[in-house]
Design an enzyme around this catalytic site. Structure first.
Site, PDB file in Angstrom:
ATOM      1  N   ASP A   1       0.846  -1.186   0.000  1.00  0.00           N
ATOM      2  CA  ASP A   1       0.000   0.000   0.000  1.00  0.00           C
ATOM      3  C   ASP A   1       0.889   1.246   0.000  1.00  0.00           C
ATOM      4  O   ASP A   1       1.731   1.418   0.876  1.00  0.00           O
ATOM      5  CB  ASP A   1      -0.896  -0.001   1.247  1.00  0.00           C
ATOM      6  CG  ASP A   1      -2.055   0.983   1.125  1.00  0.00           C
ATOM      7  OD1 ASP A   1      -1.949   1.924   0.334  1.00  0.00           O
ATOM      8  OD2 ASP A   1      -3.067   0.803   1.840  1.00  0.00           O
TER       9      ASP A   1
ATOM     10  N   ASP B   1      -3.600   2.606  -5.527  1.00  0.00           N
ATOM     11  CA  ASP B   1      -2.445   2.660  -4.630  1.00  0.00           C
ATOM     12  C   ASP B   1      -2.213   1.401  -3.803  1.00  0.00           C
ATOM     13  O   ASP B   1      -1.438   1.416  -2.848  1.00  0.00           O
ATOM     14  CB  ASP B   1      -2.557   3.867  -3.689  1.00  0.00           C
ATOM     15  CG  ASP B   1      -3.797   3.809  -2.812  1.00  0.00           C
ATOM     16  OD1 ASP B   1      -4.636   2.909  -2.997  1.00  0.00           O
ATOM     17  OD2 ASP B   1      -3.925   4.683  -1.926  1.00  0.00           O
ATOM     18  N   GLU B   2      -2.871   0.291  -4.146  1.00  0.00           N
ATOM     19  CA  GLU B   2      -2.615  -0.935  -3.390  1.00  0.00           C
ATOM     20  C   GLU B   2      -2.617  -2.162  -4.297  1.00  0.00           C
ATOM     21  O   GLU B   2      -3.323  -2.224  -5.301  1.00  0.00           O
ATOM     22  CB  GLU B   2      -3.604  -1.109  -2.236  1.00  0.00           C
ATOM     23  CG  GLU B   2      -5.050  -1.260  -2.627  1.00  0.00           C
ATOM     24  CD  GLU B   2      -5.947  -1.501  -1.431  1.00  0.00           C
ATOM     25  OE1 GLU B   2      -5.515  -2.175  -0.479  1.00  0.00           O
ATOM     26  OE2 GLU B   2      -7.096  -1.019  -1.453  1.00  0.00           O
TER      27      GLU B   2
END
Length: 381
Positions: A9, A102-103
């Site tokens: 993350d 974003d992960e």
């Protein structure tokens, strides 16, 4: 063979992207969002210290942290950096799932025979930091749920490994809010009967949970016990979403055509939000009665908001449909897609609009996608 899953993350991703552009933002409270009536899309840890959080109205956030620097945000730059991170991971890891902008989930099963999975993930994270400058946290464990919870506990700039024998001792003391599927409604329901920590939830009879919260009760019990069989789904980028309407009889009825466009936009925008996409290109297609086909498109700021997309779609249609011949088909396509969570969609929009879309989406999920909508789009529903 026991699974090994890593969850990566990017820490406060939007803020980190802005700090790469402007080092003066380092160490100060930063809020990413739009306008006095907008909502917080992301915020720095310095802002969180004052109680600022995602989806909070900007005006409330500034009351809590008046010194915060508010930045509108740049989806295009965020998308570009996200794609750079994706490429770095894909070069090093055989099976990757991009869960959002974003992960990421990595399936490292079997790789410990050649190279320790924790060390492997560490090198991936260091490569991301070196090549992009973005800070990243990760956790390695036996499944996606435990790895995601682990990353949350490790942040910021954290790294953690949770072997099988340590999964339950790790989970037990945590709040049930840490379980990904537990929202505010479920938390309040369980809190009223004294269930606030994962240990208590894990020890509850599964049939009691099912009676309380329905079919998700068994899944929630499994997660509380560190059980998750969901696979890492190989990443593949959707290129576009589209819809077309063919008239039963060739038409020149402009009001009807605008209603059809409105309905198609609303349905496609709902699909964008459900699949967590944002679009940056709107294309309108028309086919005349003589089968001549024409298209026109425009690039826009990333969004999945109905009213924004409808404005551009109607403008394109007005510019495209100039021959005043009868039409046999109208189509619309959204392309230039990037992953994004719901609050990302509304940098330019108000808290009231955000709440409206969330309420409408909940009704559509419960009663069907045509359960509620604009009156202007009812003609195709």
């Amino acid at each position: 063979m026991e699974k090994t899953i890593a969850h990566l993350d990017l820490d406060t991703f939007f803020v980190s992207c802005e700090r790469l552009q402007n080092s003066k933002l380092n160490g100060i409270p930063v809020i990413i969002g739009g306008g006095d009536r907008g909502v917080v899309a992301s915020c720095s840890y310095e802002a969180r210290y004052f109680g600022v959080r995602s989806a909070m109205p900007i005006r409330m956030a500034l009351k809590l942290c008046p010194e915060a620097k508010v930045i509108k945000g740049d989806h295009e730059r965020y998308s570009k950096l996200s794609n750079e991170v994706t490429e770095i991971i894909q070069e090093k890891v055989p099976l990757v799932e991009k869960a959002s902008i974003d992960e990421f989930y990595l399936d490292l099963t079997g790789m410990d025979r050649f190279f320790g999975c924790y060390q492997w993930t560490t090198e991936v994270a260091e490569s991301i930091k070196k090549n992009t400058g973005l800070p990243i946290s990760f956790a390695v464990s036996a499944n996606k749920t435990v790895a995601k919870i682990g990353t949350g506990e490790a942040k910021p700039l954290g790294r953690i490994e949770i072997p099988n024998r340590e999964i339950q001792p790790f989970l037990n003391p945590l709040s049930i809010k840490k379980i990904p599927m537990v929202g505010n409604v479920t938390f309040q329901l369980l809190s009223r009967i004294g269930i606030r920590h994962i240990k208590t939830l894990a020890e509850m009879p599964v049939d009691v949970l099912q009676q309380m919260i329905g079919k998700n009760g068994a899944e929630l019990w499994k997660k509380a016990n560190g059980i998750d069989d969901s696979p890492v789904v190989p990443y593949s980028e959707r290129k576009s979403l589209s819809a077309e309407h063919t008239f039963a009889q060739d038409s020149i009825d402009l009001e009807n055509m605008r209603s059809i466009i409105s309905g198609m936009v609303e349905q496609l925008a709902f699909q964008l939000r459900q699949e967590k996409w944002l679009t940056s290109v709107v294309t309108i297609k028309i086919r005349y009665a003589n089968f001549d086909t024409e298209t026109k498109q425009c690039r826009i700021s990333y969004t999945s908001a109905d009213h924004t997309l409808l404005k551009y779609a109607l403008e394109l249609f007005k510019k495209l449909y100039t021959r005043r011949m009868r039409l046999r088909l109208i189509g619309i396509r959204f392309s230039g897609l990037v992953h994004g969570s719901h609050q990302m969609d509304l940098f330019e929009d108000t808290e009231e609009l955000m709440n409206l879309y969330q309420s409408m989406d909940r009704m559509k999920n419960r009663f069907g996608k045509t359960a509620v909508g604009r009156a202007s789009g009812l003609l195709i529903q």
